[in-house]
Design a protein around this motif. Structure first.
Motif, mmCIF file in Angstrom:
data_model
loop_
_atom_site.group_PDB
_atom_site.id
_atom_site.type_symbol
_atom_site.label_atom_id
_atom_site.label_comp_id
_atom_site.label_asym_id
_atom_site.label_seq_id
_atom_site.Cartn_x
_atom_site.Cartn_y
_atom_site.Cartn_z
ATOM 1 N N VAL A 119 11.175 14.845 -19.973
ATOM 2 C CA VAL A 119 9.715 15.411 -19.878
ATOM 3 C C VAL A 119 9.795 13.856 -18.714
ATOM 4 O O VAL A 119 8.907 14.451 -17.706
ATOM 5 C CB VAL A 119 9.496 15.675 -21.339
ATOM 6 N N VAL A 120 10.132 13.283 -18.705
ATOM 7 C CA VAL A 120 9.669 11.833 -18.457
ATOM 8 C C VAL A 120 10.302 12.402 -16.915
ATOM 9 O O VAL A 120 9.729 11.907 -15.518
ATOM 10 C CB VAL A 120 10.045 10.571 -18.644
ATOM 11 N N ALA A 121 11.283 12.292 -16.764
ATOM 12 C CA ALA A 121 12.321 12.721 -15.686
ATOM 13 C C ALA A 121 11.644 13.818 -14.877
ATOM 14 O O ALA A 121 11.491 13.850 -13.564
ATOM 15 C CB ALA A 121 13.680 12.932 -15.585
ATOM 16 N N ASN A 166 1.279 14.828 -25.066
ATOM 17 C CA ASN A 166 1.596 16.513 -25.047
ATOM 18 C C ASN A 166 3.280 16.862 -25.579
ATOM 19 O O ASN A 166 3.485 18.040 -25.897
ATOM 20 C CB ASN A 166 1.288 16.654 -23.351
ATOM 21 N N ALA A 167 4.598 15.625 -25.260
ATOM 22 C CA ALA A 167 5.420 16.295 -25.750
ATOM 23 C C ALA A 167 5.873 16.316 -27.171
ATOM 24 O O ALA A 167 6.320 18.014 -27.717
ATOM 25 C CB ALA A 167 6.580 15.817 -25.200
ATOM 26 N N GLY A 168 4.681 16.024 -27.723
ATOM 27 C CA GLY A 168 4.559 15.946 -29.032
ATOM 28 C C GLY A 168 3.919 17.555 -29.918
ATOM 29 O O GLY A 168 4.262 18.270 -30.558
ATOM 30 N N LEU A 169 2.797 17.817 -28.643
ATOM 31 C CA LEU A 169 2.488 18.391 -29.592
ATOM 32 C C LEU A 169 3.386 19.731 -28.910
ATOM 33 O O LEU A 169 2.753 21.177 -29.604
ATOM 34 C CB LEU A 169 0.827 18.598 -28.537
ATOM 35 N N ALA A 170 3.752 19.822 -27.769
ATOM 36 C CA ALA A 170 4.630 21.076 -27.858
ATOM 37 C C ALA A 170 5.433 21.727 -28.801
ATOM 38 O O ALA A 170 6.238 22.164 -28.487
ATOM 39 C CB ALA A 170 5.183 21.193 -26.006
ATOM 40 N N GLY A 171 6.100 20.883 -29.246
ATOM 41 C CA GLY A 171 7.333 20.382 -29.875
ATOM 42 C C GLY A 171 8.794 20.403 -29.717
ATOM 43 O O GLY A 171 8.935 20.772 -30.770
ATOM 44 N N CYS A 172 8.571 19.405 -29.062
ATOM 45 C CA CYS A 172 9.800 18.715 -28.855
ATOM 46 C C CYS A 172 10.247 17.599 -29.450
ATOM 47 O O CYS A 172 9.212 16.638 -30.354
ATOM 48 C CB CYS A 172 9.405 18.258 -27.339
ATOM 49 N N LEU A 205 -2.068 10.959 -16.019
ATOM 50 C CA LEU A 205 -0.489 11.372 -16.739
ATOM 51 C C LEU A 205 -0.028 9.713 -17.041
ATOM 52 O O LEU A 205 0.504 9.242 -16.305
ATOM 53 C CB LEU A 205 -0.382 12.065 -16.518
ATOM 54 N N THR A 206 -0.504 9.123 -18.003
ATOM 55 C CA THR A 206 0.300 7.856 -18.469
ATOM 56 C C THR A 206 1.258 8.310 -19.405
ATOM 57 O O THR A 206 1.789 9.601 -19.993
ATOM 58 C CB THR A 206 -0.738 7.350 -19.371
ATOM 59 N N VAL A 207 2.508 7.522 -19.783
ATOM 60 C CA VAL A 207 3.854 7.536 -20.411
ATOM 61 C C VAL A 207 3.294 8.720 -21.441
ATOM 62 O O VAL A 207 3.725 9.164 -22.153
ATOM 63 C CB VAL A 207 4.369 6.668 -20.693
ATOM 64 N N ARG A 208 2.285 7.670 -22.290
ATOM 65 C CA ARG A 208 1.517 7.652 -23.479
ATOM 66 C C ARG A 208 1.207 9.105 -23.674
ATOM 67 O O ARG A 208 1.743 10.281 -24.845
ATOM 68 C CB ARG A 208 0.782 6.635 -23.642
ATOM 69 N N LEU A 209 0.699 9.458 -22.533
ATOM 70 C CA LEU A 209 -0.657 10.777 -22.527
ATOM 71 C C LEU A 209 0.808 11.916 -22.679
ATOM 72 O O LEU A 209 0.970 12.691 -23.288
ATOM 73 C CB LEU A 209 -1.164 11.143 -21.805
ATOM 74 N N ALA A 210 1.914 11.355 -21.876
ATOM 75 C CA ALA A 210 3.228 12.587 -21.660
ATOM 76 C C ALA A 210 4.011 13.069 -23.165
ATOM 77 O O ALA A 210 4.553 14.175 -23.210
ATOM 78 C CB ALA A 210 3.838 12.015 -20.772
ATOM 79 N N ALA A 211 3.655 11.621 -23.656
ATOM 80 C CA ALA A 211 4.967 11.585 -25.203
ATOM 81 C C ALA A 211 3.399 12.042 -26.240
ATOM 82 O O ALA A 211 3.628 13.619 -26.802
ATOM 83 C CB ALA A 211 4.610 9.968 -25.702
ATOM 84 N N PRO A 247 11.890 13.910 -30.301
ATOM 85 C CA PRO A 247 11.647 12.682 -29.787
ATOM 86 C C PRO A 247 12.893 12.658 -28.599
ATOM 87 O O PRO A 247 12.234 12.391 -27.735
ATOM 88 C CB PRO A 247 11.516 11.905 -30.477
ATOM 89 N N GLU A 248 14.337 13.250 -28.714
ATOM 90 C CA GLU A 248 15.116 12.593 -27.890
ATOM 91 C C GLU A 248 15.249 13.647 -26.861
ATOM 92 O O GLU A 248 16.061 13.376 -25.290
ATOM 93 C CB GLU A 248 16.520 13.054 -28.732
ATOM 94 N N TYR A 249 14.073 14.698 -26.701
ATOM 95 C CA TYR A 249 13.794 15.353 -25.639
ATOM 96 C C TYR A 249 13.360 14.594 -24.175
ATOM 97 O O TYR A 249 12.629 15.079 -23.418
ATOM 98 C CB TYR A 249 13.475 16.820 -25.413
ATOM 99 N N PHE A 250 12.234 13.474 -24.850
ATOM 100 C CA PHE A 250 11.367 12.947 -24.181
ATOM 101 C C PHE A 250 11.863 12.199 -22.491
ATOM 102 O O PHE A 250 11.123 12.430 -21.478
ATOM 103 C CB PHE A 250 10.899 11.802 -24.920
ATOM 104 N N PRO A 251 13.033 11.445 -22.464
ATOM 105 C CA PRO A 251 13.306 11.062 -21.323
ATOM 106 C C PRO A 251 13.491 12.454 -20.058
ATOM 107 O O PRO A 251 13.366 12.733 -18.581
ATOM 108 C CB PRO A 251 14.824 10.339 -21.536
#
Length: 376
Positions: free
Chosen positions: A98-100, A84-90, A76-82, A92-96
């Protein structure tokens, strides 16, 4: 799944509202669904421009690996995590957050041992602490395990979608859950720090109260504790212990638990002078079963190979650790106070707390891992 949608400039109505071609949107959603990029529910279309908004929220490189599972030969790379966060409906400000969450998950040995593929139906579960809760609207009060809050729902869902889309954990395929759990859609809560009489969870890891952090658990189930009847801490703690020691929960020789305690119950303990450690110690001391009761359900011994519970007459059975203790007829189901984690969450309106069944890392180790959230 490196593909994302290319966005076209949106036309607007005379009032300035963007127009939407419903057929195009539906075509994108069906395209994603046909490729299995969903959890069964529709997902958000992700464009390259939208993806850049997520990546801009972290100082990590897009190709940096957050989690590798060698036996699946996937990363899982940062790009792939991003994505899937977008797909999930997050947002962008939620992404930190998700990364943590992924950083905390990566500290556990369970994913690398195939726990996410387990027939038990395990799921990732995250608890968020710190000012970020208010900044992005995470729910820590009423209905914490339910619906209604975008941040909770989509952050947890971002983890699940990446497990499906990156690691291939589709039901009936690599995900072998016999029944599963609703937590396989999403499982993310925040601690109700303001209503707690104790220091919040993340400070137990050496962080400051003002730090933002995610704690990751591997969970199996959530069981409510109905205790509106008592003002005695011993009675309430026994309700927790009885739920933990139930025979149906005893797969392994020992078990672990996360107590999600509502403010009313937390103050009941604190007003009686009990600390978190007092609760832990009492619960562990009383989370025991008479050996005869374990024998009645065929769980009075353990496997020589896995140390899963078995009947004593099973060919692979050996005596459990309690058999060599001072009271072999009484079997503790937990190894140490560290087997019990405590977080305060929920509304202050009824005496209903919960026991979350969690997998521990190893005997006498804390059954969780954490990561500090980067700059928002």
């Amino acid at each position: 799944m490196s593909d994302v949608t290319t966005a076209q400039p949106a036309e607007t109505t005379p009032s300035g509202v963007p127009t939407i071609d419903h057929d195009e949107v539906r075509a994108v959603l069906e395209y994603y669904a046909e490729r299995g990029w969903t959890d069964g529910l529709p997902v958000m279309p992700v464009t390259e421009s939208y993806l850049r908004e997520f990546l801009a929220r972290t100082g990590r490189e897009p190709d940096e690996v957050l989690l590798a599972i060698p036996h699946l030969n996937r990363e899982l790379t940062v790009r792939l995590a991003a994505i899937n966060a977008g797909l999930a409906g997050c947002l962008p400000e939620y992404f930190p957050v998700v990364v943590a969450a992924w950083e905390a998950i990566a500290q556990e040995p369970h994913p690398r041992k195939g726990i996410w593929q387990s027939t038990t139906g395990t799921a990732p579960f995250t608890v968020v602490n710190g000012p970020v809760r208010e900044q992005i609207g995470l729910n820590s009060k009423g209905n914490i395990f339910g619906s209604g809050f975008r941040a909770n729902a989509t952050i947890g869902r971002a983890i699940r979608l990446a497990l499906i889309n990156v690691f291939g954990l589709h039901p009936h395929q690599l995900d072998q859950a016999t029944q599963g759990t609703p937590a396989k859609y999403t499982a993310c809560i925040a601690e109700n720090e303001e209503a707690s009489p104790w220091a919040p969870l993340h400070t137990e890891y050496g962080l400051e109260r003002g730090d933002n952090a995610v704690t990751a658990f591997v969970i199996r189930s959530v069981m409510h504790i109905e205790a509106r009847h008592t003002q005695l801490p011993e009675q309430l703690a026994l309700d927790f212990a009885d739920t933990i020691r139930r025979t149906g929960a005893l797969i392994h020789e020992h078990t672990n638990a996360l107590l999600v305690i509502v403010p009313e119950h937390a103050h009941l303990f604190a007003d009686a002078g009990w600390s978190k450690d007092d609760v832990r110690n009492y619960v562990v001391e009383h989370a025991v079963r008479p050996r005869a009761e374990l024998a009645a359900v065929g769980k009075d011994a353990v496997s020589h190979h896995s140390r899963w519970r078995l009947p004593a007459d099973h060919p692979d059975a050996i005596p459990d650790a309690a058999s060599e203790g001072p009271d072999p007829d009484t079997v503790p189901v937990m190894t140490a106070p560290s087997s019990v984690q405590i977080v305060v969450a929920g509304a202050d309106n009824a005496g209903v707390s919960a026991v979350v069944e969690i997998f521990g890392l190893a005997p006498r180790e804390r059954p969780s891992s954490f990561s500090k959230i980067g700059e928002l």
